[in-house]
Design an enzyme around this catalytic site. Sequence first.
Site, PDB file in Angstrom:
ATOM      1  N   LYS A   1     -10.386  -0.810  10.423  1.00 48.00           N
ATOM      2  CA  LYS A   1     -10.540  -2.030   9.617  1.00 48.00           C
ATOM      3  C   LYS A   1     -10.849  -3.243  10.492  1.00 48.00           C
ATOM      4  CE  LYS A   1      -7.302  -0.290   6.178  1.00 48.00           C
ATOM      5  NZ  LYS A   1      -7.988   0.058   4.928  1.00 48.00           N
TER       6      LYS A   1
ATOM      7  N   GLN B   1      -4.773  -5.576   6.627  1.00 52.16           N
ATOM      8  CA  GLN B   1      -5.790  -6.485   6.070  1.00 52.16           C
ATOM      9  C   GLN B   1      -5.776  -7.839   6.757  1.00 52.16           C
ATOM     10  OE1 GLN B   1      -8.094  -5.492   3.955  1.00 52.16           O
ATOM     11  NE2 GLN B   1      -7.183  -3.486   3.614  1.00 52.16           N
TER      12      GLN B   1
ATOM     13  N   HIS C   1       0.875  -1.175   0.000  1.00 51.08           N
ATOM     14  CA  HIS C   1       0.000   0.000   0.000  1.00 51.08           C
ATOM     15  C   HIS C   1       0.915   1.228   0.000  1.00 51.08           C
ATOM     16  CE1 HIS C   1      -2.762   2.946   1.845  1.00 51.08           C
ATOM     17  NE2 HIS C   1      -3.763   2.155   1.501  1.00 51.08           N
TER      18      HIS C   1
ATOM     19  N   CYS D   1      -4.781   2.343  -3.660  1.00 53.58           N
ATOM     20  CA  CYS D   1      -3.555   2.888  -3.046  1.00 53.58           C
ATOM     21  C   CYS D   1      -2.383   1.931  -3.240  1.00 53.58           C
ATOM     22  CB  CYS D   1      -3.750   3.182  -1.558  1.00 53.58           C
ATOM     23  SG  CYS D   1      -4.915   4.490  -1.262  1.00 53.58           S
TER      24      CYS D   1
ATOM     25  N   ASP E   1       2.861  -4.902   7.948  1.00 52.05           N
ATOM     26  CA  ASP E   1       1.667  -4.073   7.832  1.00 52.05           C
ATOM     27  C   ASP E   1       0.464  -5.015   7.899  1.00 52.05           C
ATOM     28  OD1 ASP E   1      -0.519  -2.689   6.970  1.00 52.05           O
ATOM     29  OD2 ASP E   1       0.391  -1.925   5.133  1.00 52.05           O
TER      30      ASP E   1
HETATM   31  N1  PLP Z   1      -1.795  -0.843   4.506  1.00 52.88           N
HETATM   32  C1  PLP Z   1      -2.769  -1.581   3.955  1.00 52.88           C
HETATM   33  C2  PLP Z   1      -2.468  -2.961   3.477  1.00 52.88           C
HETATM   34  C3  PLP Z   1      -4.048  -1.044   3.825  1.00 52.88           C
HETATM   35  O1  PLP Z   1      -5.013  -1.781   3.280  1.00 52.88           O
HETATM   36  C4  PLP Z   1      -4.280   0.281   4.278  1.00 52.88           C
HETATM   37  C5  PLP Z   1      -5.608   0.898   4.084  1.00 52.88           C
HETATM   38  O2  PLP Z   1      -6.293   0.630   3.137  1.00 52.88           O
HETATM   39  C6  PLP Z   1      -3.236   0.992   4.862  1.00 52.88           C
HETATM   40  C7  PLP Z   1      -2.010   0.401   4.964  1.00 52.88           C
HETATM   41  C8  PLP Z   1      -3.437   2.376   5.390  1.00 52.88           C
HETATM   42  O3  PLP Z   1      -4.277   2.341   6.470  1.00 52.88           O
HETATM   43  P1  PLP Z   1      -4.839   3.697   7.139  1.00 52.88           P
HETATM   44  O4  PLP Z   1      -5.386   4.517   6.030  1.00 52.88           O
HETATM   45  O5  PLP Z   1      -5.878   3.206   8.085  1.00 52.88           O
HETATM   46  O6  PLP Z   1      -3.699   4.330   7.837  1.00 52.88           O
END
Ligand code: PLP
Length: 402
Positions: free
Chosen positions: A221, A198, A118, A359, A195
């Site tokens: 999430k 998900q 992401h 993203c 990270d």
């Molecule tokens: N990493 C992953 C794999 C994500 O799916 C997301 C959000 O879609 C993020 C990071 C960023 O998360 P946040 O916008 O809650 O900081």
Amino acid sequence: MFDVTSVKADFPIFRNNPGLVFLDTGASAQKPQVVIDAMADFYARDYANIHRGVYGLSQRATTHFEEARETVQRFLNARHSREIVFVRGATEAINLIANTFGNTLKVGDEVLITEFEHHANIVPWQFLRDRIGIKLVVAPMDDTGGLDLIRFQELLGPRTRLVAVTHVSNALGSVMPVEAITKMAHHVGALVLIDGCQAAPRMPVDIQDIGCDFYVFSGHKTYGPSGIGVLWARAEILDELPPWQGGGDMILEVTFDHTTFQGAPARFEAGTPHIVGTRGLAVALDYMTKIGVDVIRDHEEKLTEYGARRLAEVRGVRLLGAGQRRLGVLSFEVDGIHPHDLGTILDQHQVAIRAGHHCAQPLMDRLGVPATARASFGIYNDESDVESLIDAIKSAQSLFRR
Ligand code: PLP
């Protein structure tokens, strides 16, 4: 027994939007009533600023806040609650690591990420590259939509200081072999950041089993509120990291010449945090735990398999690969219909999916597509939602055929 109907009844959004087929939990999950109530209750009964007041209300608020830290500790199976830092979300957690641990890196040191990341796990490292002169190395996807583990291993080397990988790809649903990745990275002396955005909503996460050094996820999430997230870091590492943001609550003593800082985690929690959000997060994690996170994983795994099979049966639909294991996310294309048009038509059938680059633009480049349509599941989804999706896709196809 896991009963989707009764779980779904816990989420008022479905009562208030009859007929809604919500397939965008990967972007943000809906909230169960217990979370909404707990947050309203906190504001109504116990709210005050934390860590400061000598009065009872502030102490009650502080107790909720610190209890939430313990809930997160249990959820991740962390050794100590002081390893849990509350942040705004995964994005802030990764930026925190890049601006603390990252600042200890030298020109030519390498941060190894993957093609699945992401933007939140790409851009902070690019900032660091531009600021310090580190090298950003990218391990590729293989042709099936999984991580090319052989190339990953080849890219690890004596200059690799950090491996930063997603646990589950938000764009494809690919589950990464994080235990193997961690072992390989530690073998060359690199730290590992995972990270878990998900993964945390969909599978049990035991950071001691994984063996990683940092784990991050976002509250919104995991059926909790937005604006609150978690950085877990191994105590020995966290204790050595310098502070990042300066302000109230993270200091021991301040003069105009000099400031001394609190230990972890307070050192990393400058300013008034999302106090009530931590309570919402804790209640959300307890809600998941009560259902059973392994039960949630089994349910979503089965549903994902079902969805993949059903989508593959529809002519003109191409499901993008996710390697050996896919969880919670189906990314697909429909011949002749742009994902944004598809998303708009599906919305007319009350089917909410995501259309776009998720993203993860570099991953889209690698896949050779500008965007995909993405259906992602939560604990309130079942096979009938997949059938609604399929019916809506077929209806979009018939519109475009005219
Ligand atoms: N990493 C992953 C794999 C994500 O799916 C997301 C959000 O879609 C993020 C990071 C960023 O998360 P946040 O916008 O809650 O900081």
